[in-house]
Design a protein around this motif. Sequence first.
Motif, PDB file in Angstrom:
ATOM      1  N   MET A 159      39.182  88.176 157.771  1.00  0.00           N
ATOM      2  CA  MET A 159      40.628  87.981 157.794  1.00  0.00           C
ATOM      3  C   MET A 159      41.385  89.054 157.016  1.00  0.00           C
ATOM      4  SD  MET A 159      40.915  83.825 157.486  1.00  0.00           S
ATOM      5  CE  MET A 159      42.685  83.848 157.803  1.00  0.00           C
ATOM      6  N   SER A 160      40.690  89.736 156.129  1.00  0.00           N
ATOM      7  CA  SER A 160      41.350  90.792 155.355  1.00  0.00           C
ATOM      8  C   SER A 160      41.530  92.077 156.164  1.00  0.00           C
ATOM      9  CB  SER A 160      40.533  91.108 154.090  1.00  0.00           C
ATOM     10  OG  SER A 160      39.264  91.657 154.432  1.00  0.00           O
ATOM     11  N   SER A 161      40.837  92.140 157.286  1.00  0.00           N
ATOM     12  CA  SER A 161      40.952  93.335 158.128  1.00  0.00           C
ATOM     13  C   SER A 161      42.316  93.363 158.820  1.00  0.00           C
ATOM     14  CB  SER A 161      39.837  93.342 159.178  1.00  0.00           C
ATOM     15  OG  SER A 161      40.057  94.361 160.133  1.00  0.00           O
ATOM     16  N   PRO A 162      42.992  94.495 158.829  1.00  0.00           N
ATOM     17  CA  PRO A 162      44.294  94.584 159.522  1.00  0.00           C
ATOM     18  C   PRO A 162      44.176  94.400 161.028  1.00  0.00           C
ATOM     19  CG  PRO A 162      43.545  96.757 158.793  1.00  0.00           C
ATOM     20  CD  PRO A 162      42.620  95.767 158.178  1.00  0.00           C
ATOM     21  N   ASP A 163      42.957  94.563 161.557  1.00  0.00           N
ATOM     22  CA  ASP A 163      42.747  94.418 162.999  1.00  0.00           C
ATOM     23  C   ASP A 163      42.251  93.021 163.384  1.00  0.00           C
ATOM     24  OD1 ASP A 163      43.432  97.110 163.323  1.00  0.00           O
ATOM     25  OD2 ASP A 163      41.359  97.756 162.962  1.00  0.00           O
ATOM     26  N   PHE A 164      42.279  92.076 162.418  1.00  0.00           N
ATOM     27  CA  PHE A 164      41.770  90.722 162.703  1.00  0.00           C
ATOM     28  C   PHE A 164      42.617  90.084 163.809  1.00  0.00           C
ATOM     29  CE2 PHE A 164      41.386  86.099 161.649  1.00  0.00           C
ATOM     30  CZ  PHE A 164      40.020  85.987 161.920  1.00  0.00           C
ATOM     31  N   PRO A 165      41.999  89.715 164.948  1.00  0.00           N
ATOM     32  CA  PRO A 165      42.768  89.207 166.095  1.00  0.00           C
ATOM     33  C   PRO A 165      43.475  87.883 165.787  1.00  0.00           C
ATOM     34  CG  PRO A 165      40.537  89.846 166.750  1.00  0.00           C
ATOM     35  CD  PRO A 165      40.557  89.814 165.250  1.00  0.00           C
ATOM     36  N   ALA A 166      44.660  87.741 166.287  1.00  0.00           N
ATOM     37  CA  ALA A 166      45.422  86.500 166.107  1.00  0.00           C
ATOM     38  C   ALA A 166      44.712  85.331 166.784  1.00  0.00           C
ATOM     39  CB  ALA A 166      46.826  86.672 166.671  1.00  0.00           C
ATOM     40  N   GLU A 167      43.978  85.612 167.878  1.00  0.00           N
ATOM     41  CA  GLU A 167      43.247  84.554 168.576  1.00  0.00           C
ATOM     42  C   GLU A 167      42.215  83.909 167.665  1.00  0.00           C
ATOM     43  OE1 GLU A 167      40.050  83.927 172.232  1.00  0.00           O
ATOM     44  OE2 GLU A 167      40.855  85.924 171.793  1.00  0.00           O
ATOM     45  N   LEU A 168      41.481  84.742 166.899  1.00  0.00           N
ATOM     46  CA  LEU A 168      40.465  84.201 165.999  1.00  0.00           C
ATOM     47  C   LEU A 168      41.101  83.415 164.860  1.00  0.00           C
ATOM     48  CD1 LEU A 168      37.789  87.053 165.748  1.00  0.00           C
ATOM     49  CD2 LEU A 168      38.058  85.230 167.434  1.00  0.00           C
TER      50      LEU A 168
ATOM     51  N   ALA B  35      32.739  63.071 165.001  1.00  0.00           N
ATOM     52  CA  ALA B  35      31.978  63.213 163.756  1.00  0.00           C
ATOM     53  C   ALA B  35      31.676  64.685 163.451  1.00  0.00           C
ATOM     54  CB  ALA B  35      30.656  62.438 163.863  1.00  0.00           C
ATOM     55  N   ARG B  36      32.321  65.578 164.181  1.00  0.00           N
ATOM     56  CA  ARG B  36      32.066  67.018 164.030  1.00  0.00           C
ATOM     57  C   ARG B  36      32.555  67.527 162.678  1.00  0.00           C
ATOM     58  NH1 ARG B  36      29.206  68.304 167.045  1.00  0.00           N
ATOM     59  NH2 ARG B  36      30.006  69.180 168.996  1.00  0.00           N
ATOM     60  N   GLU B  37      31.792  68.452 162.120  1.00  0.00           N
ATOM     61  CA  GLU B  37      32.216  69.147 160.895  1.00  0.00           C
ATOM     62  C   GLU B  37      31.730  70.591 160.974  1.00  0.00           C
ATOM     63  OE1 GLU B  37      32.506  68.052 156.255  1.00  0.00           O
ATOM     64  OE2 GLU B  37      30.443  68.180 156.995  1.00  0.00           O
ATOM     65  N   TYR B  38      32.621  71.504 160.668  1.00  0.00           N
ATOM     66  CA  TYR B  38      32.283  72.929 160.686  1.00  0.00           C
ATOM     67  C   TYR B  38      32.157  73.425 159.249  1.00  0.00           C
ATOM     68  CZ  TYR B  38      34.127  72.254 165.379  1.00  0.00           C
ATOM     69  OH  TYR B  38      34.360  71.768 166.645  1.00  0.00           O
ATOM     70  N   ARG B  39      31.093  74.190 159.027  1.00  0.00           N
ATOM     71  CA  ARG B  39      30.875  74.766 157.699  1.00  0.00           C
ATOM     72  C   ARG B  39      31.008  76.285 157.810  1.00  0.00           C
ATOM     73  NH1 ARG B  39      27.145  70.735 158.715  1.00  0.00           N
ATOM     74  NH2 ARG B  39      27.445  68.861 157.431  1.00  0.00           N
ATOM     75  N   PHE B  40      31.775  76.846 156.886  1.00  0.00           N
ATOM     76  CA  PHE B  40      32.134  78.256 156.976  1.00  0.00           C
ATOM     77  C   PHE B  40      31.412  79.097 155.932  1.00  0.00           C
ATOM     78  CE2 PHE B  40      35.802  75.727 158.311  1.00  0.00           C
ATOM     79  CZ  PHE B  40      36.033  76.235 159.584  1.00  0.00           C
ATOM     80  N   ASP B  41      31.095  80.308 156.335  1.00  0.00           N
ATOM     81  CA  ASP B  41      30.674  81.338 155.380  1.00  0.00           C
ATOM     82  C   ASP B  41      31.973  81.921 154.819  1.00  0.00           C
ATOM     83  OD1 ASP B  41      29.964  83.640 154.055  1.00  0.00           O
ATOM     84  OD2 ASP B  41      28.787  84.492 155.693  1.00  0.00           O
ATOM     85  N   ASP B  42      32.441  81.320 153.732  1.00  0.00           N
ATOM     86  CA  ASP B  42      33.775  81.656 153.215  1.00  0.00           C
ATOM     87  C   ASP B  42      33.925  83.136 152.894  1.00  0.00           C
ATOM     88  OD1 ASP B  42      34.754  79.055 153.406  1.00  0.00           O
ATOM     89  OD2 ASP B  42      33.887  78.497 151.480  1.00  0.00           O
ATOM     90  N   GLU B  43      32.888  83.718 152.321  1.00  0.00           N
ATOM     91  CA  GLU B  43      32.964  85.133 151.968  1.00  0.00           C
ATOM     92  C   GLU B  43      33.103  85.996 153.223  1.00  0.00           C
ATOM     93  OE1 GLU B  43      30.353  88.539 149.584  1.00  0.00           O
ATOM     94  OE2 GLU B  43      29.863  86.401 149.372  1.00  0.00           O
ATOM     95  N   GLY B  44      32.291  85.665 154.239  1.00  0.00           N
ATOM     96  CA  GLY B  44      32.359  86.422 155.481  1.00  0.00           C
ATOM     97  C   GLY B  44      33.683  86.231 156.202  1.00  0.00           C
ATOM     98  N   VAL B  45      34.188  85.005 156.218  1.00  0.00           N
ATOM     99  CA  VAL B  45      35.470  84.735 156.874  1.00  0.00           C
ATOM    100  C   VAL B  45      36.608  85.442 156.153  1.00  0.00           C
ATOM    101  CG1 VAL B  45      37.159  82.926 157.393  1.00  0.00           C
ATOM    102  CG2 VAL B  45      34.731  82.538 157.886  1.00  0.00           C
ATOM    103  N   ASP B  46      36.578  85.411 154.821  1.00  0.00           N
ATOM    104  CA  ASP B  46      37.630  86.088 154.052  1.00  0.00           C
ATOM    105  C   ASP B  46      37.619  87.592 154.336  1.00  0.00           C
ATOM    106  OD1 ASP B  46      38.444  83.728 152.955  1.00  0.00           O
ATOM    107  OD2 ASP B  46      37.347  83.985 151.067  1.00  0.00           O
ATOM    108  N   HIS B  47      36.416  88.144 154.457  1.00  0.00           N
ATOM    109  CA  HIS B  47      36.303  89.570 154.747  1.00  0.00           C
ATOM    110  C   HIS B  47      36.872  89.891 156.136  1.00  0.00           C
ATOM    111  CE1 HIS B  47      34.705  93.639 154.652  1.00  0.00           C
ATOM    112  NE2 HIS B  47      34.133  93.428 155.842  1.00  0.00           N
TER     113      HIS B  47
END
Length: 306
Positions: A118-127, A104-116
Amino acid sequence: MQHHNNKIDAALLGKIVLARFLELPLRAFDRLVTQTESSTGFTALRPWVTVGQLEGAQVVHDAADTPQTRASRVLGEIRDMKNLYPGTGASRGLMFLYHRDSYAREYRFDDEGVDHLMSSPDFPAELAGVLRRLRLINTRNRLTHALMQAVLASQAAYLRSGQALALLPLTQAEISARLRSESNLSVVADPGRISRLVRVLSIALPSGKVVPLSGLFPKPRQVHCHFVDHVIKREKTWMLQGVLREPLTDGAIAAILEREYGLRLLRRTVANIRHALAIPDYRSRRQRMNYLAATEGFTAQLPLTH
């Protein structure tokens, strides 16, 4: 010379990954959720990810004390709230309780923060991999929850009683169409995805009996088999009560089904079903009953000895 592009389209690849994810057995799925939430990548994402529960979902935590075998595929259990709390208007109907928090798990994201991030060129592939898994978990759980609510509404009579005669013919395509027209799912509930989930899930009825979810999608022929079998099983009781003098013919069975259950079957359809169930015709059943009546009271046959 023509060259072919061997690269798979990203959208097609995503559909393939989701299809395989929906086919995960429950124990493997539960293990994946646990491993994901205990990973360092998940810890790093916690400022932008909130762990929650699907809206309207209930989890029964005492089910964790129930031993499970490796092959267990029980998603949860159905409880009839009318029986648990008789007389209370707020507790009518059936409720489905999941056996694990992960289901029954559900994850809610801070979309703006996540987009920021992921836009970084150093964003790790693991994340990036952790984010993909979290979204896959969301998709599977949301689709599963919507599916269970639709099944509860469609097969309520059977789920309460556990009686095969209460099953209604139901196709996965019908449930798919209902979910796409009535629910607010963020994922397309196409019949293929419904089918993949149905194949790996089982649920417990209020009686405790565990049934595969696929059993709640019987074809009309399967439903007709239950009715023919039921009438023939009542035959002996009717004869003992004097209601019948001899076993029912296929035509008589068809007439009873139409009169008592509103089910119209041709005589030859009844005969075909009877053959499929390995039930003899009325003449053979009459001979067997005559034999049993003639030998009633005989001494039981003794086993041969050397």
